[in-house]
Structure formats: C-alpha cells, structure tokens
Design a protein around this motif. Structure first.
Motif, PDB file in Angstrom:
ATOM      1  N   ASN A  41     -52.967  -6.726  49.753  1.00  0.00           N
ATOM      2  CA  ASN A  41     -52.480  -6.696  51.252  1.00  0.00           C
ATOM      3  C   ASN A  41     -53.040  -5.850  52.115  1.00  0.00           C
ATOM      4  O   ASN A  41     -52.671  -5.345  53.027  1.00  0.00           O
ATOM      5  CB  ASN A  41     -51.080  -6.661  51.387  1.00  0.00           C
ATOM      6  CG  ASN A  41     -50.211  -5.405  51.138  1.00  0.00           C
ATOM      7  OD1 ASN A  41     -51.112  -4.580  50.523  1.00  0.00           O
ATOM      8  ND2 ASN A  41     -49.044  -4.886  51.488  1.00  0.00           N
ATOM      9  N   SER A  42     -54.412  -5.442  51.853  1.00  0.00           N
ATOM     10  CA  SER A  42     -55.157  -4.443  52.545  1.00  0.00           C
ATOM     11  C   SER A  42     -56.551  -4.892  52.963  1.00  0.00           C
ATOM     12  O   SER A  42     -57.178  -5.612  51.984  1.00  0.00           O
ATOM     13  CB  SER A  42     -55.078  -3.022  51.860  1.00  0.00           C
ATOM     14  OG  SER A  42     -53.619  -2.438  51.674  1.00  0.00           O
ATOM     15  N   GLU A  59     -53.907  -1.441  56.174  1.00  0.00           N
ATOM     16  CA  GLU A  59     -52.762  -2.232  55.299  1.00  0.00           C
ATOM     17  C   GLU A  59     -52.245  -3.383  56.252  1.00  0.00           C
ATOM     18  O   GLU A  59     -52.267  -3.189  57.555  1.00  0.00           O
ATOM     19  CB  GLU A  59     -51.902  -1.480  54.816  1.00  0.00           C
ATOM     20  CG  GLU A  59     -52.211  -0.120  53.692  1.00  0.00           C
ATOM     21  CD  GLU A  59     -51.080   0.503  53.304  1.00  0.00           C
ATOM     22  OE1 GLU A  59     -50.092   0.294  53.838  1.00  0.00           O
ATOM     23  OE2 GLU A  59     -51.166   1.524  52.719  1.00  0.00           O
ATOM     24  N   LEU A  60     -52.063  -4.325  55.732  1.00  0.00           N
ATOM     25  CA  LEU A  60     -51.335  -5.560  56.516  1.00  0.00           C
ATOM     26  C   LEU A  60     -50.048  -5.496  56.459  1.00  0.00           C
ATOM     27  O   LEU A  60     -49.542  -6.472  56.953  1.00  0.00           O
ATOM     28  CB  LEU A  60     -52.040  -6.811  56.191  1.00  0.00           C
ATOM     29  CG  LEU A  60     -53.505  -7.004  56.112  1.00  0.00           C
ATOM     30  CD1 LEU A  60     -54.086  -8.402  55.845  1.00  0.00           C
ATOM     31  CD2 LEU A  60     -53.986  -6.888  57.698  1.00  0.00           C
ATOM     32  N   SER A  61     -49.403  -4.575  55.844  1.00  0.00           N
ATOM     33  CA  SER A  61     -47.691  -4.328  55.923  1.00  0.00           C
ATOM     34  C   SER A  61     -47.359  -3.998  57.066  1.00  0.00           C
ATOM     35  O   SER A  61     -46.115  -4.516  57.318  1.00  0.00           O
ATOM     36  CB  SER A  61     -47.465  -3.307  55.000  1.00  0.00           C
ATOM     37  OG  SER A  61     -48.019  -2.044  55.293  1.00  0.00           O
ATOM     38  N   PHE A  63     -48.344  -5.802  59.860  1.00  0.00           N
ATOM     39  CA  PHE A  63     -49.039  -6.971  60.721  1.00  0.00           C
ATOM     40  C   PHE A  63     -48.019  -7.326  61.636  1.00  0.00           C
ATOM     41  O   PHE A  63     -46.894  -7.557  61.611  1.00  0.00           O
ATOM     42  CB  PHE A  63     -49.562  -7.982  59.684  1.00  0.00           C
ATOM     43  CG  PHE A  63     -49.982  -9.192  60.201  1.00  0.00           C
ATOM     44  CD1 PHE A  63     -51.361  -9.330  60.737  1.00  0.00           C
ATOM     45  CD2 PHE A  63     -49.297 -10.235  60.702  1.00  0.00           C
ATOM     46  CE1 PHE A  63     -51.857 -10.238  61.176  1.00  0.00           C
ATOM     47  CE2 PHE A  63     -49.791 -11.352  61.074  1.00  0.00           C
ATOM     48  CZ  PHE A  63     -51.349 -11.522  61.420  1.00  0.00           C
ATOM     49  N   LEU A  85     -51.529  -4.492  64.954  1.00  0.00           N
ATOM     50  CA  LEU A  85     -50.547  -3.894  63.876  1.00  0.00           C
ATOM     51  C   LEU A  85     -49.510  -2.860  64.529  1.00  0.00           C
ATOM     52  O   LEU A  85     -49.691  -2.755  65.927  1.00  0.00           O
ATOM     53  CB  LEU A  85     -51.350  -2.806  62.797  1.00  0.00           C
ATOM     54  CG  LEU A  85     -52.478  -3.577  62.065  1.00  0.00           C
ATOM     55  CD1 LEU A  85     -53.199  -2.477  61.216  1.00  0.00           C
ATOM     56  CD2 LEU A  85     -52.216  -4.598  61.339  1.00  0.00           C
ATOM     57  N   MET A 107     -55.641 -13.830  56.364  1.00  0.00           N
ATOM     58  CA  MET A 107     -54.541 -12.613  56.636  1.00  0.00           C
ATOM     59  C   MET A 107     -53.393 -13.124  57.116  1.00  0.00           C
ATOM     60  O   MET A 107     -52.400 -12.553  56.788  1.00  0.00           O
ATOM     61  CB  MET A 107     -55.365 -11.939  58.134  1.00  0.00           C
ATOM     62  CG  MET A 107     -56.570 -11.320  57.846  1.00  0.00           C
ATOM     63  SD  MET A 107     -57.202 -10.521  59.377  1.00  0.00           S
ATOM     64  CE  MET A 107     -58.780  -9.986  58.778  1.00  0.00           C
ATOM     65  N   ALA A 111     -50.348 -11.641  54.794  1.00  0.00           N
ATOM     66  CA  ALA A 111     -49.430 -10.866  55.517  1.00  0.00           C
ATOM     67  C   ALA A 111     -47.884 -11.482  55.877  1.00  0.00           C
ATOM     68  O   ALA A 111     -46.734 -10.801  55.622  1.00  0.00           O
ATOM     69  CB  ALA A 111     -49.806 -10.594  57.090  1.00  0.00           C
ATOM     70  N   GLU A 112     -47.898 -12.746  55.874  1.00  0.00           N
ATOM     71  CA  GLU A 112     -46.503 -13.544  56.070  1.00  0.00           C
ATOM     72  C   GLU A 112     -46.299 -14.352  55.062  1.00  0.00           C
ATOM     73  O   GLU A 112     -44.985 -15.081  54.896  1.00  0.00           O
ATOM     74  CB  GLU A 112     -46.642 -14.515  57.462  1.00  0.00           C
ATOM     75  CG  GLU A 112     -47.149 -13.757  58.789  1.00  0.00           C
ATOM     76  CD  GLU A 112     -47.117 -14.618  59.892  1.00  0.00           C
ATOM     77  OE1 GLU A 112     -47.254 -15.798  59.652  1.00  0.00           O
ATOM     78  OE2 GLU A 112     -47.251 -14.270  61.026  1.00  0.00           O
TER      79      GLU A 112
END
Length: 402
Positions: A41-42, A59-61, A63, A85, A107, A111-112
């Motif tokens: 997730n990055s 990082e997409l945490s 997002f 972000l 992405m 992310a979701e």
C-alpha cells in the motif's frame, strides 16, 4: 534531496504496478521523472528503473482522493493527476491517458480495497486489478496474523511482515558468539531471537582480540521496529535494521550468510547382482544426445468420393490429362488403343454370276450342238473335268471361232 536509507527492491512487498511518473509536491522545487512502484500500500520512487534502493516513499494509508488535472502541459500526450493525502498533496504526471487510468485504478483498489467502476478500463485490465486486490487482502491478513502472534506471550518471537533476512539464525547469545567465531570468514553480523518476542543483533570485530556486541531490537505497538540505543532508531522492517547497520558502518559489518552447497556430479546407489553389495555409482559425465525422431512425411489425403465421381464421364476428359497422355504414349500404342469395331456374324459368300463373252450367232449344227452341250457341261461343273477333256474343249472352241 539527500538519499534516504531504504530497502533493496527484492525486499519490498509484492509489486502490483510500476512505470515512470513525474512527481512534484510543495516541498519540491521542480518536477522529477522517477521510476515508481506500487508495492503493498505504498508508492516507492527510484531515480532509475535499474536502481535497487528507493529514494522516497509515499504511503497510501492516508489516501483521500486522486483526481485528474486538466491543466495544459508542454507534452501534449502527458496526463496529470493530483494525489491528495492527509499530510500533503502530490502532483503526478503519467506518460499518457491510458497509463493515468491504470495508475488511478491500482491506487483506488489498494487504498480503498475495492475495484473502482467509474474508470475507462478494458475487461482484461479490470481482471488484473482484481488479482492485485486479492493479493493485497492476503497481505493484510498475514500482517494481522503477525500482530496477534506478537501479542501472544507464548510466542518466542514475532513474525515480521516481510520475509526474514538471510542472516537470521535461531541461536542464543552464546551460540551466536561461537557461530561468528567459527564462521568469521563468511560474515560478522547476524540477527537472532531474543526474550519477550523481540530480536537482537550480534556483531563480532577484531581489536587486539575478538569483541562481541549485542543490540536489542524491539517491536513497536503501532508497527515497525526500534533499535534500542541511546537515541532509538526506528525501522519499518527487520531488513531495514540490517541495512542500517551495514550503511552506518560503511560496510565493515557483513551479514553472516551460508551458501548452500550443490553436488557437482550425478551419483546413485546400485546393488551388485552377484553378492548383493550396495555401492555408490557415478553417472557418466558425457551426456547422450537424445534420439531424434524421423521427420514425419506428409501423406496426401485421398480425394473425396464426390470429386472422383465428377471425372468419370466418357466424353469429358480434361485437356491437361489428354495432353499428358498423348505425350507419354507411342504411335504404336495409340493404334492398339483405338476402339475396335463390333464383330458381325459370319455369312456365306454370295456367288456372283459369271458373265460369258457374247459370240456371233452360228447355225445350229450337230457340231455346234455338241459344243454347246459340252460348254454347258463345262460351265456347270468345270472342276470335275479331266485335263484331256479340257484340251478337247479348247480345241473345239478355237475351231468354232475360226
């Protein structure tokens, strides 16, 4: 920008998608074209495609959204997008519109944790997104299992998110020192388990004698690890811990690696037929080339019956076949091959009436009567007369003509 300490590419999580992107944030003065990899997730950014360690990570945490940027660019094919972000906003530029849609799809999916349905993607691309989403869910499940194992008091050590470093050995403090002393030519640093589910790094160096040092590595509750020194050093994974020791010592510390040995020849155990004694036999080193099968010959398939029936007419002979037949056959053969007329039944020959030469009328006398009788007799059955009679008859004829 200073190069940060990062993991090697083969130590990163599974890569779902990669390609060149131009990146620019508020802290960057200019845009930079970087090789970007979506691992886990990055987003990991590399200066070049061939580089092994990354220079930046996003990082997409955190997002929030990913939208298109329709502002003009000097490259007409380039497609811009804005990644928002929680902490920052990043401007990204893909080579073209198709690449932008793929980046957005990957992405959003990671992310979701759901494949978006509002993108212009082909069925095959959507299938790839679903495969990446399944791998990401499995990775998150493994991470959750690792966290639950770390909180268990019965577990001797935690299972990190990534694979264990190759220099990890399940030994205690004393065994680690003996192992480094015995294998000093292979390396002088190893990672080992420690008490309370933590880890330890053991090193060996020479300064008038061997010196051993041990460093505790503990796991943080929010994820990651910390090297417990005067100024604690945070690391994301155990790979980062090992890389930190290597880079900060300028390569003086070398991980202890054991190279696996492989056989140089093929051997097998065979028993003697006479005494039954078993011994190790070595196979011949010269390989026997395999027998090459013969090249298959193409067999012409027979013509179907419908095609054959079309050519069986007496008066319909193809011109080409007729010419070939005429060239190959000699004239004598042509004569013999001509059709013979039908045989007719044999009939007895019809006798033709014989014509008698006309003579002037003579008076009927005794001599003429006899000659006439003899002539009639000669005409009726000339073959039955004797030679003398024929001579007499000829003489009489000559006399009559006189």
């Amino acid at each position: 920008m200073a190069k940060r300490t990062g993991r090697l590419r083969h130590q990163l999580p599974h890569c779902y998608y990669e390609g060149y992107l131009e990146k620019r944030s508020f802290k960057d003065k200019t845009s930079r074209k970087l090789w970007t990899c979506l691992c886990g997730n990055s987003l990991f950014f590399f200066n070049d495609k061939r580089d092994s360690d990354y220079i930046e990570k996003v990082e997409l945490s955190n997002f929030i959204s990913l939208t298109d940027d329709n502002s003009l660019d000097r490259n007409l094919d380039a497609a811009k997008m804005t990644l928002q972000l929680k902490q920052e906003i990043i401007k990204l530029t893909a080579p073209n519109g198709e690449a932008r849609e793929l980046w957005k799809g990957f992405m959003y999916s990671i992310a979701e944790l759901s494949v978006p349905s509002s993108l212009n993607l082909l069925p095959g691309q959507i299938h790839i997104l679903k495969e990446a989403l399944g791998k990401e869910k499995q990775r998150i499940h493994n991470a959750t299992s690792s966290v639950s194992a770390a909180t268990d008091d019965t577990s001797p050590y935690v299972n990190p998110l990534a694979d264990m470093p190759v220099c990890y050995h399940e030994v205690n403090r004393l065994e680690a020192e003996l192992l480094l002393e015995r294998e000093c030519l292979r390396g002088n640093l190893l990672l080992r388990p420690s008490g309370s589910g933590s880890f330890a790094v053991t090193t060996r160096q020479e300064l008038g004698g061997p010196e051993y040092k041990h460093y505790r590595v503990t796991r943080k509750h929010k994820g990651g690890f910390t090297i417990d020194v005067e100024d604690p050093i945070p690391c994301e994974t155990l790979h980062d811990v090992i890389n930190f020791f290597i880079q900060k010592t300028d390569g003086v510390l070398i991980p202890l690696l054991f190279e696996k040995t492989y056989e140089k020849s093929i051997s097998f155990i065979q028993s003697d037929k006479e005494n039954g004694e078993r011994s190790v036999q070595r196979a011949s080193s010269s390989p026997i080339p395999p027998n090459v099968p013969p090249k298959p010959v193409k067999v012409s398939s027979p013509e179907p019956e419908s095609v054959i029936e079309e050519c069986i007419y007496l008066n319909d002979i193809p011109i080409e076949e007729e010419e070939e037949k005429t060239e190959d056959v000699t004239p004598s053969e042509l004569v013999t091959e001509l059709p013979k007329p039908p045989k007719k039944p044999l009939m007895p020959p019809v006798p033709m009436p014989r014509r008698i030469a006309s003579s002037p009328a003579l008076p009927l006398t005794a001599n003429t009567a006899s000659s006439t009788a003899s002539r009639v007799r000669c005409n009726t059955n000339p073959m039955g007369e004797t030679i003398s009679e024929l001579k007499a008859m000829l003489e009489r004829k000559s006399k009559c003509l006189e």
